[in-house]
Design an enzyme around this catalytic site. Structure first.
Site, PDB file in Angstrom:
ATOM      1  N   THR A 290     -15.408 -52.308 -30.926  1.00  9.52           N
ATOM      2  CA  THR A 290     -15.033 -52.243 -29.508  1.00  9.52           C
ATOM      3  C   THR A 290     -13.519 -52.084 -29.422  1.00  9.52           C
ATOM      4  OG1 THR A 290     -16.886 -53.670 -28.985  1.00  9.52           O
ATOM      5  CG2 THR A 290     -15.138 -53.543 -27.334  1.00  9.52           C
TER       6      THR A 290
ATOM      7  N   GLY B 198     -27.888 -70.064 -16.021  1.00  5.15           N
ATOM      8  CA  GLY B 198     -27.982 -70.996 -17.140  1.00  5.15           C
ATOM      9  C   GLY B 198     -26.670 -71.694 -17.410  1.00  5.15           C
TER      10      GLY B 198
ATOM     11  N   GLY C 107     -22.021 -66.746 -23.616  1.00  8.56           N
ATOM     12  CA  GLY C 107     -21.268 -67.053 -24.838  1.00  8.56           C
ATOM     13  C   GLY C 107     -21.429 -65.891 -25.799  1.00  8.56           C
TER      14      GLY C 107
ATOM     15  N   CYS D 182     -19.235 -61.348 -27.970  1.00  6.49           N
ATOM     16  CA  CYS D 182     -18.799 -60.172 -27.187  1.00  6.49           C
ATOM     17  C   CYS D 182     -18.323 -60.500 -25.778  1.00  6.49           C
ATOM     18  CB  CYS D 182     -19.929 -59.154 -27.122  1.00  6.49           C
ATOM     19  SG  CYS D 182     -20.272 -58.420 -28.716  1.00  6.49           S
TER      20      CYS D 182
ATOM     21  N   LYS E 207     -15.015 -62.568 -25.245  1.00 12.63           N
ATOM     22  CA  LYS E 207     -13.874 -61.811 -25.792  1.00 12.63           C
ATOM     23  C   LYS E 207     -13.591 -60.561 -24.968  1.00 12.63           C
ATOM     24  CE  LYS E 207     -15.041 -59.146 -29.477  1.00 12.63           C
ATOM     25  NZ  LYS E 207     -14.781 -57.735 -29.223  1.00 12.63           N
TER      26      LYS E 207
END
Ligand code: UDX
Length: 409
Positions: free
Chosen positions: A116, A241, A245, A248, A251
């Site tokens: 990425t 929920g 986390g 990916c 960040k």
């Protein structure tokens, strides 16, 4: 084809395994000698459904090494090294150095960046290193990575060279997926736009879940279902929920927000999504405190699930781990169980089974949506807090589910 893969993390290993299964010869390179050793023996170093079989089945056609020299006769080379954030800014230095080393080892191969990368990274590689790369981002989710690679929704190819784009298109033609061939910059931004949009959807629904908790006769799961039936909205990524986390979304949301600021723009919606996600843990800690009659300081809290989501052993930026981090300073004691994550966590009593974790706790928190937690038995003296909304509330006497309205269970 002879295909090089540099960086054997989730993306690299899965790419290598799927392309090997299609009959290609794989030459994998990673700095981690242990990982390379496992792959050389035909074993998968990560827990990912279907991956182990692909790696062992094709081990005769795969080679792995810590030495870039093995790439010398690859026809194409994928770069799939990490792009971590440091102080909120995306760090492209691993990509730069992997591209440089791959090109030094083999000046003829087409280099394809799967990592990425921020918009402008391919241009920077061109201007600083004099190397052309194709940008070909991945959209694989952990837990379904093999399937997502074999059957992706789309293939994105960013390239200045039509010939290089055609070569990459032909590698992925077996998937039958629609392909967008565009500039490197568009391809780079499509990846960030996709991940941050999905993260924003999650934060949106989590905020609505908070609202539901203040209203009678409401349930965020029903609201998500009602919204998701609208094809324009779609049912995906509307599950309230603990917040997002993993390696990916946290960040990439931070990276896009800080990148936008660096060019004089703000992505205020993405920044809000980050903030809503950060506050998710406060919310859960609040629910735990509310359920501890004698105060959290003397309570035994059982956390079921440590992985950032089910079907993976990955705990990177896991909200379950973030929750434990917050509870450590406050709770009497913490117990935890995960079906796959087994290594110890400082200050936490790890349990061998979910039953042991439940037995030893006063308050049981569902922190990861593993299927095996869906039917847990909990005796009436204990409170269950379902942060992933996988339980049937009617089965438990003392129950709190995120996003369930007041007056309801
Ligand atoms: C994500 C993207 O989906 C993928 O396309 C990209 O290539 C990498 O990042 P991944 O990190 O494996 O994949 O996990 P994903 O399934 O997207 O879930 C991310 C987080 O969001 C998890 O913590 C998950 O529990 C949470 N989530 C997801 C929700 O809270 N609600 C949802 O509706 C969906």
């Amino acid at each position: 084809m002879r295909i090089g893969v540099v960086g054997l993390g989730y993306v690299g290993i899965v790419t290598a395994a799927v392309l090997a299964e299609r009959g290609n010869e794989i030459i994998g390179v990673d700095v981690d000698g242990n990982k390379v050793g496992m792959l050389e023996k035909g074993t998968a170093p990560i827990h990912e459904p279907g991956l182990g079989e692909l790696i062992s089945r094709n081990s005769n056609r795969n080679r792995f090494s810590t030495d870039y020299g093995v790439l010398k006769d690859a026809e194409i080379i994928f770069i799939s090294v990490p792009t971590p954030t440091s102080n909120g800014n995306a760090d492209m230095s691993y990509v730069m150095s992997a591209v440089r080393s791959a090109s030094n080892a083999n000046g003829n191969a087409i280099i394809i960046v799967k990592s990425t990368t921020l918009p402008g990274t391919a241009a920077k590689i061109r201007s600083e290193l004099g190397i052309e790369v194709v940008t070909n981002p991945e959209f694989i989710s952990e837990g379904t990575a093999v399937r997502d690679t074999e059957k992706p929704d789309r293939i994105i190819i960013g390239s200045r060279s039509r010939k290089a784009a055609d070569a990459v298109e032909s590698i992925w033609s077996f998937t039958g997926a629609e392909t967008v061939v565009t500039s490197n910059e568009n391809a780079e931004l499509i990846k960030y736009a996709s991940n941050t949009f999905l993260a924003t959807k999650i934060s949106f629904v989590n905020e609505l879940a908070n609202l539901c908790e203040k209203l009678p006769n409401t349930d965020i799961d029903v609201i998500s279902r009602g919204m998701g039936l609208d094809k324009r909205i779609s049912p995906y990524f509307l599950k309230a929920g603990m917040g997002f986390g993993g390696s990916c979304f946290p960040k990439d949301t931070r990276a896009l927000a800080s990148f936008a600021r660096s060019v004089g723009e703000t992505t205020s919606i993405v920044e809000a999504a980050i903030e809503v996600n950060r506050k998710r843990i406060d919310r859960v800690v609040g629910h735990i405190k509310d359920s501890c009659g004698n105060g959290i300081g003397s309570a035994r809290i059982g956390v079921l699930g440590l992985a950032f989501k089910k079907d993976t052993d990955d705990i990177r930026e896991s909200q379950a781990i973030n929750l434990i981090g917050r509870l450590k300073a406050q709770a009497g004691s913490i117990y935890a169980y995960d079906p796959v994550v087994k290594h110890g966590i400082d200050g936490v009593n790890m349990c061998a089974t979910k039953e042991e974790c439940i037995e030893k706790s006063d308050v049981v928190v569902i922190a990861t949506d593993w299927d095996e937690f869906k039917d847990i038995a909990v005796d009436e003296s204990k409170t269950v807090i379902d942060c992933k909304r996988i339980l049937d509330p009617n089965r438990y006497k003392r129950f709190k589910g995120v996003g369930i309205g007041t007056g309801d269970k």
